[in-house]
Design a protein around this motif. Structure first.
Motif, short mmCIF file in Angstrom:
data_model
loop_
_atom_site.label_atom_id
_atom_site.label_comp_id
_atom_site.label_asym_id
_atom_site.label_seq_id
_atom_site.Cartn_x
_atom_site.Cartn_y
_atom_site.Cartn_z
N GLY A 166 54.00 75.88 71.61
CA GLY A 166 54.61 76.09 72.90
C GLY A 166 53.63 76.12 74.05
N THR A 167 52.48 75.45 73.89
CA THR A 167 51.47 75.43 74.94
C THR A 167 51.14 73.99 75.31
OG1 THR A 167 49.70 75.52 73.27
CG2 THR A 167 50.44 77.61 74.22
N ASP A 168 50.56 73.82 76.48
CA ASP A 168 50.21 72.51 76.96
C ASP A 168 49.08 71.93 76.11
OD1 ASP A 168 50.32 70.43 79.22
OD2 ASP A 168 48.19 70.98 79.15
N SER A 169 49.14 70.63 75.82
CA SER A 169 48.17 70.00 74.93
C SER A 169 47.21 69.07 75.66
CB SER A 169 48.90 69.21 73.84
OG SER A 169 49.64 68.15 74.42
N ALA A 170 47.21 69.08 76.99
CA ALA A 170 46.40 68.12 77.74
C ALA A 170 44.92 68.27 77.42
CB ALA A 170 46.65 68.27 79.23
N GLY A 171 44.43 69.51 77.39
CA GLY A 171 43.02 69.74 77.10
C GLY A 171 42.66 69.30 75.69
N LEU A 172 43.51 69.65 74.72
CA LEU A 172 43.27 69.24 73.34
C LEU A 172 43.21 67.72 73.23
CD1 LEU A 172 43.19 69.74 70.23
CD2 LEU A 172 45.70 69.63 70.30
N ARG A 173 44.15 67.05 73.87
CA ARG A 173 44.21 65.58 73.82
C ARG A 173 42.88 64.97 74.31
NH1 ARG A 173 49.01 62.02 74.72
NH2 ARG A 173 50.14 63.99 74.93
N ARG A 174 42.39 65.45 75.45
CA ARG A 174 41.16 64.89 76.01
C ARG A 174 39.95 65.22 75.14
NH1 ARG A 174 40.45 65.86 82.30
NH2 ARG A 174 38.71 64.48 81.83
N ARG A 175 39.89 66.44 74.57
CA ARG A 175 38.75 66.81 73.73
C ARG A 175 38.69 65.94 72.48
NH1 ARG A 175 40.40 72.00 75.23
NH2 ARG A 175 41.39 72.40 73.21
N VAL A 176 39.83 65.74 71.83
CA VAL A 176 39.84 64.93 70.60
C VAL A 176 39.52 63.48 70.92
CG1 VAL A 176 41.21 64.15 68.64
CG2 VAL A 176 41.42 66.50 69.44
N LEU A 177 40.05 62.95 71.99
CA LEU A 177 39.73 61.57 72.38
C LEU A 177 38.23 61.42 72.67
CD1 LEU A 177 42.75 60.66 74.69
CD2 LEU A 177 42.19 59.62 72.48
N ASP A 178 37.65 62.39 73.35
CA ASP A 178 36.21 62.35 73.63
C ASP A 178 35.41 62.30 72.33
OD1 ASP A 178 36.69 62.44 76.33
OD2 ASP A 178 36.06 64.53 76.60
N ARG A 179 35.79 63.16 71.37
CA ARG A 179 35.06 63.22 70.10
C ARG A 179 35.20 61.93 69.31
NH1 ARG A 179 34.32 68.48 68.28
NH2 ARG A 179 33.48 67.64 66.33
N LEU A 180 36.41 61.39 69.25
CA LEU A 180 36.63 60.16 68.50
C LEU A 180 35.85 59.00 69.10
CD1 LEU A 180 40.47 60.36 67.75
CD2 LEU A 180 38.59 60.73 66.13
N ALA A 181 35.68 59.02 70.41
CA ALA A 181 34.96 57.94 71.07
C ALA A 181 33.46 58.07 70.90
CB ALA A 181 35.33 57.90 72.55
N ALA A 182 32.94 59.30 71.02
CA ALA A 182 31.48 59.48 71.07
C ALA A 182 30.89 59.95 69.76
CB ALA A 182 31.12 60.47 72.18
N ARG A 183 31.62 60.79 69.00
CA ARG A 183 31.07 61.37 67.77
C ARG A 183 32.13 61.41 66.67
NH1 ARG A 183 28.04 66.62 70.55
NH2 ARG A 183 26.54 65.43 71.79
N PRO A 184 32.63 60.26 66.27
CA PRO A 184 33.72 60.26 65.28
C PRO A 184 33.34 60.84 63.93
CG PRO A 184 32.85 58.03 65.61
CD PRO A 184 32.23 58.89 66.67
N ASP A 185 32.04 60.89 63.62
CA ASP A 185 31.61 61.43 62.33
C ASP A 185 31.63 62.95 62.30
OD1 ASP A 185 29.53 61.35 64.23
OD2 ASP A 185 28.02 61.57 62.67
N THR A 186 31.88 63.61 63.44
CA THR A 186 31.86 65.07 63.47
C THR A 186 33.25 65.69 63.52
OG1 THR A 186 31.73 65.19 65.90
CG2 THR A 186 29.65 64.99 64.69
N VAL A 187 34.29 64.88 63.40
CA VAL A 187 35.65 65.43 63.41
C VAL A 187 36.55 64.55 62.54
CG1 VAL A 187 36.30 64.14 65.49
CG2 VAL A 187 37.54 66.22 64.90
N ALA A 188 37.42 65.19 61.79
CA ALA A 188 38.44 64.48 61.01
C ALA A 188 39.78 65.09 61.37
CB ALA A 188 38.17 64.60 59.51
#
Length: 279
Positions: A166-188
Motif C-alpha cells: 500500500g505504498t508508492d513504488s516510484a523510488g523502488l522502481r528507479r533504484r532497481v532500474l539503476d542497479r540493473l543498468a549499472a551493476r546487474p551482477d549485484t542484484v537478482a
C-alpha cells in the motif's frame, strides 16, 4: 574506529557454528555495515568519525549504516548527520540495531527529531543449508517465478509492491532500474506470476566481497498469502546465493515474515529499527 568488541573476524568461508551467534553478528557488523559498499551507481559510502553513512540520490537510500558511539559523542554525531543530509535536502534513515550503543541512542534520535518505524528482526541462515534442504522449493501450482531483467519486469515488481504494502513504488522502481543498468551482477530480482498477473516479488542483494547476501522487498498480494509463494521465493533466492558462493542469507524480518523464516531455519541475531529524519 572499528566496531566495538571486535573478535578475530572469520573469513568469508568460515562458519561460526549454529550457536555462535555473537561471532556471526560481529562478522555481519564488520562486512555489511562497517565495510558496506554503495548500493547504487550514484551513491557513496563514507566513514565520518564514529559513523558510516551512505549518501545517494533523492530516490535512493540515504542514511547511517553503522555507528560506534558512547554517551559523550552521540549527540554531536547525530547533529552532524542531520546537518549533512539536510544540507542536501535529503530525508534519511538511521538504522539502529539492538546491540548498538549507547543504550539510549534511540531516545537521543527521537529528541533530535527522528521518527521510529516498526522494529524488525535481523535474521540469518546458511544459504547452502537452505538450498540443500529444498524448503519445499517448488512454487505452488499455477505460479511461475520469473527473473526481472528489464523495465517491463520492474513494472511488475512495482505493481506487486503497491498492492502488497500500500505504498508508492516510484523510488523502488528507479533504484532497481539503476542497479540493473549499472551493476546487474549485484542484484537478482524476481516476480511470481499467476498467469499474466504478478502476485509476489522480491530481490536478492549480492554485495561483492562479503559473506552475506540480503533478502529484500519480499511481498505478496493479499489474495495469494498463505499459499507458499513467499516460501518459494526464499528458496529460489537461497539457490542463487549458494551458487554465487555466499555463506549466509540475511533479512530484516517483519512480524509477518518472521514466523515463516524461523520455520525455514533462520536465526534471530538482533533487531533493527529505522529512525527516519525528514528535512
Amino acid at each position: 574506529m572499528t566496531p566495538a568488541n571486535p573478535v578475530a573476524w572469520p573469513g568469508v568461508h568460515c562458519w561460526a557454528g549454529p550457536m555462535e551467534h555473537h561471532t556471526v553478528l560481529a562478522l555481519y557488523d564488520r562486512q555489511a555495515r562497517w565495510d558496506a559498499r554503495p548500493e547504487g551507481p550514484d551513491s557513496t559510502v563514507e566513514r565520518v568519525g564514529d559513523v558510516v553513512r551512505q549518501t545517494g540520490p533523492a530516490h535512493g537510500w540515504n542514511g547511517v549504516l553503522w555507528s560506534g558511539l558512547d554517551e559523550e559523542r552521540a549527540d554531536e554525531a547525530i547533529a552532524g548527520q542531520v546537518r549533512h543530509f539536510t544540507s542536501l535536502g535529503r530525508s534519511f534513515e538511521w538504522k539502529l540495531y539492538g546491540h548498538d550503543g549507547p543504550a539510549d541512542l534511540g531516545e537521543r534520535l527521537r529528541r533530535a527529531g527522528f521518527t521510529p518505524e516498526p522494529a524488525e528482526a535481523l535474521m540469518v541462515a546458511e544459504a547452502a543449508g537452505l538450498h540443500r534442504s529444498g524448503l519445499g522449493a517448488a512454487p505452488p501450482e499455477g505460479i511461475e517465478i520469473r527473473p526481472v531483467t528489464d523495465a517491463a519486469g520492474v513494472a511488475l515488481m512495482a505493481e506487486v509492491h503497491e498492492r502488497a504494502f500500500g505504498t508508492d513504488s516510484a523510488g523502488l522502481r528507479r533504484r532497481v532500474l539503476d542497479r540493473l543498468a549499472a551493476r546487474p551482477d549485484t542484484v537478482a530480482a524476481v516476480v511470481a506470476m499467476a498467469g499474466d498477473r504478478p502476485v509476489s516479488s522480491a530481490r536478492l542483494e549480492l554485495p561483492p566481497g562479503t559473506a552475506f547476501a540480503g533478502l529484500w522487498g519480499g511481498g505478496t498480494v493479499p489474495e495469494w498469502r498463505g499459499r507458499g509463494v513467499y516460501r518459494a521465493l526464499v528458496a529460489h533466492r537461497a539457490r542463487i546465493a549458494s551458487e554465487r558462493g555466499y555463506r549466509y542469507l540475511q533479512v530484516d524480518a517483519s512480524d509477518l515474515s518472521r514466523p515463516i523464516l524461523r520455520r525455514l531455519g533462520f536465526t534471530r541475531l538482533s533487531t533493527t529499527t529505522p529512525y527516519v529524519y525528514e528535512p
